[in-house]
Design a protein around this motif. Structure first.
Motif, short mmCIF file in Angstrom:
data_model
loop_
_atom_site.label_atom_id
_atom_site.label_comp_id
_atom_site.label_asym_id
_atom_site.label_seq_id
_atom_site.Cartn_x
_atom_site.Cartn_y
_atom_site.Cartn_z
N UNK A 38 81.42 1.37 15.37
CA UNK A 38 81.26 2.37 16.09
C UNK A 38 79.77 3.06 15.42
N UNK A 39 79.38 3.02 14.13
CA UNK A 39 78.20 3.41 14.19
C UNK A 39 76.73 1.71 14.19
N UNK A 40 77.11 0.50 13.69
CA UNK A 40 76.49 -0.86 14.12
C UNK A 40 76.41 -1.88 15.27
N UNK A 45 78.87 1.17 20.47
CA UNK A 45 77.95 2.34 20.04
C UNK A 45 77.82 2.33 22.10
N UNK A 46 77.72 1.89 22.78
CA UNK A 46 77.49 2.30 23.73
C UNK A 46 79.16 3.07 24.84
N UNK A 130 79.18 9.61 12.62
CA UNK A 130 78.65 8.33 13.33
C UNK A 130 78.30 9.22 14.67
N UNK A 131 78.53 10.21 14.88
CA UNK A 131 78.58 11.16 15.99
C UNK A 131 77.39 12.48 15.54
N UNK A 132 77.64 12.71 14.76
CA UNK A 132 76.56 13.11 14.31
C UNK A 132 75.19 13.10 13.89
N UNK A 133 75.56 11.75 13.45
CA UNK A 133 73.73 10.43 13.25
C UNK A 133 72.94 10.28 14.43
#
Length: 735
Positions: A38-40, A45-46, A130-133
């Motif tokens: 989910x991060x990289x 991510x999409x 991840x969402x916040x970033x």
């Protein structure tokens, strides 16, 4: 003095936690894998981006289902750690209680209690960060909510245990919840295997990922401990298998051991048989139409094309003939290829009559196949270019990640340990992906049965090849790589011979289907496309000369050959395109006719990589751009060299194609343009995605946002749109 006094206790606590992490390494690995995805990883991510948009605007059902999927993974992370600790303590101490954690030499009671709780909240917390970033606040809120809910559940479960209803139903015991979890995992496996299309459509990409990870944790942890339990006290081997059991390592070793004695290779290239007496489930829809190549050779295909092109555009002068080379890149490549080709068809009606071949690698091959199948449907109807483009976007832009992920996490994984040969259980994730393409295309074009992408390749082309009055269908050339030989493997509607394509191989020949009498098997359009798109580990390497389903298994493991993604050798398909133009030139295809008519080969390259080196189109470049070595070069030089050589080989093939076209254009210039930071390209067109679209991911799923971004690139003010307009003016100016 105070620090010295507490140091032994602190050291003991650290050792206990480290021992706890080591014992639950499988759980920790999956949680870290989830965070990395989910991060990289752009594909995941999409998915998270799309979920965030749906959480803001869609119905509450989406939020509830996403929360339930993430909660399931969170609780299974907690349960797997608890289960491992309990089984280890029982083995060490002989304790058979259901709840109590006793301090042992293994870990402390505090670690046994709190480490599983940390695992329970970790997935939600990681999704939140991840969402916040990425400023995805809906997703971040979902992560916080699930983390808090998971914490409340594991903290308050003791008080819940004594509730009257749970006590009366027997659900007040941890073991009962264990069996319920295993039951849910088994139920998910059943529906995912026997009702995969419906299960995938119901769950969607995000839910499939987290439910699958939770099921994997539950099933594999319990399975490994259950199987090894009786061997814990055995001499010698018991030392290796005693708790805490290395779950992942043992599972891999078990799969390898089983594959040595049982047939677990279900990755044979999917084929249909042309023999009249073949099993109905394996037989081609129209066996006679697949019993030979649609065209007996390349020259016959060219003759059919040139005659139909003359019917479409008669008269003297220069007539362009396009040879498409579509770069690989998952669904991003498929969608971009479909967009460019359908936009050309929309702006230049009848454009496909000028397209001789569609060479594609990986997702580019998939996009070519969708385009060719859509074109065939258009030719049988009154659909115009605009409608064709809309239908093609709908067909290509569907969720093709969920079916392949579902198959990977359930039946394809189970088959490594329990190789039972019956359908649909023995179908691998490659076939699941092929069938999802077939369903996606059929749903848009309202097809049924063996139509659309379900058609065998030779059968698809035979009507056009046998009827000079039917419109021309551009030839699909699907370009894979031979894993053992390191050579290009071509799937085409005509025999692939060394005279036409040096150092390349015909997949039908390698499969043992080709003989002087004809073809004993054929490949569906979806399978032909996947032959170029087998990029591990999403899709497995395909076994060329071994197939469980048809019984073609008389080959030792060392003699097996495999087909993998074409991008390992040439990610543009430029090598085969250049060879094709050269061979036709040698045969006189582009010589000037007595009536003054002359066909001109035009290379049409479709690149979907936003990170494509800007300087790559500068044919006079004397040094590469943006090069840097990796850290610790003594160790990493071989790895970087291999990776760079793979990419550089594709760049080199593209450059050779463009240079050859420039040289050929000296005698017959038809079209030229100059890309940004590039040389003047003659008789070549390059459609590429700009660097601003670097967030559009690879994979088999695209969010609505990603699709919209690519749609905008064929607009009238964008480089691709301007290039299409320039070509349209040039072709309109020709007599």
């Amino acid at each position: 003095m105070v620090l010295a006094h507490h140091q032994p206790a602190l050291s003991a606590a650290i050792r206990s936690w480290l021992s706890g992490f080591a014992a639950t390494a499988f759980t920790l690995t999956l949680i870290l894998l989830m965070w990395a995805m989910v991060s990289l990883i752009g594909q995941t991510q999409d998915i998270v981006t799309q979920l965030n948009a749906e959480l803001r605007w869609a119905s509450p059902q989406i939020a509830l289902s996403a929360a339930a999927a993430l909660l399931w993974f969170s609780l299974m992370s907690w349960w797997s750690a608890r289960y491992i600790f309990q089984q280890t303590e029982r083995w060490i101490t002989g304790y058979q209680g259901d709840e109590q954690h006793r301090p042992t030499a293994f870990i402390s009671a505090q670690t046994a209690l709190w480490l599983p709780r940390v695992y329970a909240v970790a997935p939600g917390v990681l999704l939140c960060t991840t969402g916040l970033s990425r400023s995805l606040y809906g997703t971040a809120f979902l992560g916080v909510l699930v983390a808090l809910l998971a914490l409340v559940l594991v903290l308050s479960r003791k008080s819940w245990r004594h509730a009257a209803l749970l006590s009366q139903t027997g659900l007040d015991q941890t073991r009962s919840w264990q069996w319920l979890s295993l039951g849910f995992t088994a139920l998910m496996a059943f529906f995912s295997i026997f009702f995969l299309p419906h299960t995938a459509a119901l769950l969607g990409a995000f839910n499939t990922l987290f439910i699958g990870l939770g099921s994997l944790l539950c099933g594999m942890t319990f399975g490994v401990y259950f199987v090894t339990r009786r061997s814990w006290n055995w001499p010698v081997i018991g030392v290796i298998l005693q708790p805490p059991v290395p779950v992942l390592s043992l599972a891999i070793l078990a799969a390898l051991a089983i594959s040595a004695v049982l047939p677990t290779d279900n990755h044979g290239i999917r084929r249909c048989l042309t023999a009249a007496g073949a099993d109905a489930a394996l037989q081609c829809p129209t066996p006679a139409a697949s019993a030979s190549y649609a065209y007996p050779d390349l020259a016959a295909a060219w003759q059919d094309f040139s005659q139909k092109l003359e019917q479409h555009q008669a008269g003297a002068g220069l007539v362009p003939v396009f040879f498409v080379a579509s770069e690989g890149g998952g669904l991003r490549a498929s969608y971009w290829t479909g967009l460019v080709m359908s936009e050309l068809e929309k702006q230049i009606p009848g454009f496909s009559a000028h397209v001789f071949s569609l060479a594609g690698v990986s997702g580019g091959s998939v996009g070519n196949s969708f385009y060719a199948a859509a074109l065939a449907e258009q030719q049988q109807s009154t659909v115009n270019g605009a409608v064709l483009q809309q239908q093609l976007q709908q067909a290509v832009g569907q969720d093709y990640l969920t079916p392949v992920t579902t198959s990977f996490l359930y039946n394809d994984l189970l088959f490594r340990f329990l190789p039972l040969q019956f359908d649909p259980y023995q179908q691998d994730r490659a076939e699941a992906l092929e069938r999802s393409w077939e369903r996606g295309f059929a749903s848009v074009f309202a097809l049924a049965g063996d139509e659309g992408l379900s058609q065998p390749l030779q059968q698809f082309y035979r009507p056009s090849a046998q009827d000079t009055k039917r419109p021309w269908l551009p030839l699909l050339l699907s370009l894979g790589s031979h894993q053992e030989a390191g050579a290009i493997v071509v799937t085409a509607p005509f025999p692939v011979d060394a005279e036409d394509f040096p150092a390349s191989y015909d997949v039908y020949q390698l499969m043992g289907c080709r003989s002087p009498a004809g073809l004993s098997c054929d490949l569906r359009l979806s399978t032909a496309a996947l032959n170029a798109a087998r990029f591990p580990f999403v899709t497995p390497a395909g076994s060329i000369n071994y197939d469980l389903r048809t019984g073609d298994t008389a080959v030792s493991w060392s003699a097996k050959t495999h087909i993998i993604d074409g991008g390992y050798l040439d990610n543009f398909g430029a090598t085969v395109t250049r060879q094709l133009i050269a061979r036709l030139t040698q045969q006189g295809a582009f010589d000037k006719k007595p009536d003054g008519r002359q066909l001109v080969p035009i290379a049409l390259v479709i690149s979907n990589d936003p990170a494509l080196e800007p300087n790559i189109l500068n044919l006079q470049r004397i040094a590469p751009d943006n090069t840097s070595s990796m850290v610790a070069n003594e160790l990493t030089a071989p790895l970087q060299g291999l990776l760079s050589a793979r990419q550089g080989q594709g760049y080199s093939a593209l450059t050779q194609l463009l240079v050859t076209q420039n040289q050929g254009a000296a005698a017959n210039p038809y079209f030229q343009f100059q890309p940004e930071q590039g040389s003047v390209l003659k008789n070549s067109l390059v459609f590429r995605l700009p660097p601003s679209l670097s967030d559009v991911p690879l994979g088999w799923w695209l969010s609505d946002h990603a699709q919209l971004q690519m749609q905008q690139q064929v607009g009238p003010e964008q480089p691709a749109g301007l290039l299409i307009q320039a070509l349209q003016r040039q072709m309109s100016a020709q007599p």
